[in-house]
Design a protein around this motif. Structure first.
Motif, mmCIF file in Angstrom:
data_model
loop_
_atom_site.group_PDB
_atom_site.id
_atom_site.type_symbol
_atom_site.label_atom_id
_atom_site.label_comp_id
_atom_site.label_asym_id
_atom_site.label_seq_id
_atom_site.Cartn_x
_atom_site.Cartn_y
_atom_site.Cartn_z
ATOM 1 N N LEU A 62 -7.524 3.007 -4.062
ATOM 2 C CA LEU A 62 -8.459 2.584 -3.023
ATOM 3 C C LEU A 62 -9.458 3.682 -2.716
ATOM 4 C CD1 LEU A 62 -5.959 0.923 -0.518
ATOM 5 C CD2 LEU A 62 -7.452 -0.215 -2.179
ATOM 6 N N GLY A 63 -9.012 4.927 -2.851
ATOM 7 C CA GLY A 63 -9.883 6.055 -2.574
ATOM 8 C C GLY A 63 -9.078 7.293 -2.239
ATOM 9 N N GLU A 64 -9.801 8.387 -2.063
ATOM 10 C CA GLU A 64 -9.193 9.655 -1.703
ATOM 11 C C GLU A 64 -9.748 10.076 -0.350
ATOM 12 O OE1 GLU A 64 -10.105 12.160 -5.049
ATOM 13 O OE2 GLU A 64 -8.626 11.160 -6.313
ATOM 14 N N THR A 65 -8.863 10.570 0.519
ATOM 15 C CA THR A 65 -9.232 10.892 1.888
ATOM 16 C C THR A 65 -8.724 12.275 2.260
ATOM 17 O OG1 THR A 65 -8.953 8.551 2.442
ATOM 18 C CG2 THR A 65 -9.053 10.095 4.284
ATOM 19 N N GLU A 66 -9.562 13.036 2.917
ATOM 20 C CA GLU A 66 -9.149 14.337 3.442
ATOM 21 C C GLU A 66 -8.568 14.083 4.837
ATOM 22 O OE1 GLU A 66 -10.929 18.865 3.735
ATOM 23 O OE2 GLU A 66 -12.329 17.175 3.824
ATOM 24 N N LYS B 219 -8.746 20.244 3.996
ATOM 25 C CA LYS B 219 -8.247 20.672 2.690
ATOM 26 C C LYS B 219 -6.935 20.024 2.256
ATOM 27 C CE LYS B 219 -10.693 25.031 2.869
ATOM 28 N NZ LYS B 219 -10.635 26.468 2.781
ATOM 29 N N LEU B 220 -6.505 18.952 2.941
ATOM 30 C CA LEU B 220 -5.328 18.189 2.509
ATOM 31 C C LEU B 220 -5.787 16.773 2.192
ATOM 32 C CD1 LEU B 220 -2.301 18.021 1.946
ATOM 33 C CD2 LEU B 220 -1.981 17.347 4.339
ATOM 34 N N TRP B 221 -5.766 16.451 0.902
ATOM 35 C CA TRP B 221 -6.281 15.176 0.408
ATOM 36 C C TRP B 221 -5.148 14.260 -0.016
ATOM 37 C CZ3 TRP B 221 -11.433 13.708 -0.087
ATOM 38 C CH2 TRP B 221 -12.368 14.693 0.259
ATOM 39 N N ILE B 222 -5.313 12.974 0.285
ATOM 40 C CA ILE B 222 -4.384 11.963 -0.212
ATOM 41 C C ILE B 222 -5.153 10.924 -1.025
ATOM 42 C CG2 ILE B 222 -2.697 12.257 1.643
ATOM 43 C CD1 ILE B 222 -3.827 9.589 2.809
ATOM 44 N N ALA B 223 -4.420 10.291 -1.913
ATOM 45 C CA ALA B 223 -4.949 9.173 -2.697
ATOM 46 C C ALA B 223 -4.237 7.921 -2.213
ATOM 47 C CB ALA B 223 -4.694 9.396 -4.180
ATOM 48 N N GLY B 224 -5.012 6.910 -1.825
ATOM 49 C CA GLY B 224 -4.448 5.654 -1.358
ATOM 50 C C GLY B 224 -4.501 4.596 -2.435
ATOM 51 N N TYR B 225 -3.433 3.805 -2.530
ATOM 52 C CA TYR B 225 -3.309 2.756 -3.551
ATOM 53 C C TYR B 225 -2.900 1.443 -2.909
ATOM 54 C CZ TYR B 225 -3.334 6.262 -7.285
ATOM 55 O OH TYR B 225 -3.694 7.256 -8.156
ATOM 56 N N ALA B 226 -3.215 0.348 -3.594
ATOM 57 C CA ALA B 226 -2.785 -0.970 -3.156
ATOM 58 C C ALA B 226 -2.422 -1.818 -4.365
ATOM 59 C CB ALA B 226 -3.879 -1.669 -2.354
ATOM 60 N N VAL C 220 0.842 -1.186 0.000
ATOM 61 C CA VAL C 220 0.000 0.000 0.000
ATOM 62 C C VAL C 220 0.882 1.242 0.000
ATOM 63 C CG1 VAL C 220 -1.975 -1.133 1.101
ATOM 64 C CG2 VAL C 220 -0.259 0.012 2.518
ATOM 65 N N VAL C 221 0.328 2.308 -0.531
ATOM 66 C CA VAL C 221 1.036 3.582 -0.585
ATOM 67 C C VAL C 221 0.004 4.688 -0.708
ATOM 68 C CG1 VAL C 221 1.312 3.585 -3.115
ATOM 69 C CG2 VAL C 221 2.973 4.812 -1.692
ATOM 70 N N SER C 222 0.361 5.879 -0.258
ATOM 71 C CA SER C 222 -0.510 7.030 -0.479
ATOM 72 C C SER C 222 0.334 8.213 -0.912
ATOM 73 C CB SER C 222 -1.321 7.370 0.779
ATOM 74 O OG SER C 222 -0.463 7.676 1.854
ATOM 75 N N THR C 223 -0.310 9.125 -1.610
ATOM 76 C CA THR C 223 0.356 10.324 -2.095
ATOM 77 C C THR C 223 -0.657 11.451 -2.141
ATOM 78 O OG1 THR C 223 1.820 11.200 -3.837
ATOM 79 C CG2 THR C 223 -0.073 9.854 -4.561
ATOM 80 N N GLY C 224 -0.176 12.642 -2.294
ATOM 81 C CA GLY C 224 -1.092 13.772 -2.418
ATOM 82 C C GLY C 224 -2.029 13.565 -3.590
#
Length: 151
Positions: free
Chosen positions: A133-137, A141-148, A111-115
């Motif tokens: 996987l999705g985008e999370t605040e 106002k600071l959002w990350i995108a999570g991946y797997a 898994v990894v996340s980035t802006g």
């Protein structure tokens, strides 16, 4: 020629060099996403060394050009940070570092996340087969995108 090897931020002067590359790389991401509240951007060397992470670094001509750090469990690797010196960007160093982590996954989920607005990083992970996987605040106002990825 880029050489990738296991490193430790506890080694001197490497720890300071890792921190410098990390700050420079996250300054670029802060510009891309329009927000400088990225925690590793503000980390001290003591805080960097306190993290229980495994590290690989890429060296080009003996110079530190990038690094990746992750935590792992019996069923998952969590890429905590991927940093490339801005002067070495777009040369495949980030990709090579992530591929090396994937080679160590042994079938475990990665898994990894980035802006959310860090388009170059998102392209990298998607190009390597990661699934969004999705985008999370994470803070207002600071959002990350999570991946797997299951390797």
């Amino acid at each position: 020629m880029v050489i990738i090897k296991t490193v430790s931020p506890h080694d001197d002067p490497l720890g300071g060099q890792l921190l410098a590359v990390q700050k420079a790389a996250y300054a670029v991401e802060a510009e891309l996403i329009g927000d400088d509240r990225i925690p590793p951007l503000h980390e001290s060397l003591t805080e960097l060394r306190a993290r229980d992470l495994l590290w690989l670094a890429a060296f080009d001509g003996g110079e530190l050009s990038g690094a990746v750090a992750w935590a792992e469990s019996s069923d998952e690797l969590d890429i905590d940070r991927l940093v490339v010196a801005p002067s070495m960007a777009r040369r495949g160093i980030g990709r090579a570092l992530v591929e090396e982590v994937l080679a160590r996954a042994g079938g475990r989920r990665v898994v990894v996340s980035t802006g959310r607005d860090n388009v170059p990083a998102r392209r990298l992970y998607e190009g390597l087969g990661f699934t969004l996987l999705g985008e999370t605040e994470v803070i207002p106002k600071l959002w990350i995108a999570g991946y797997a990825l299951v390797s």
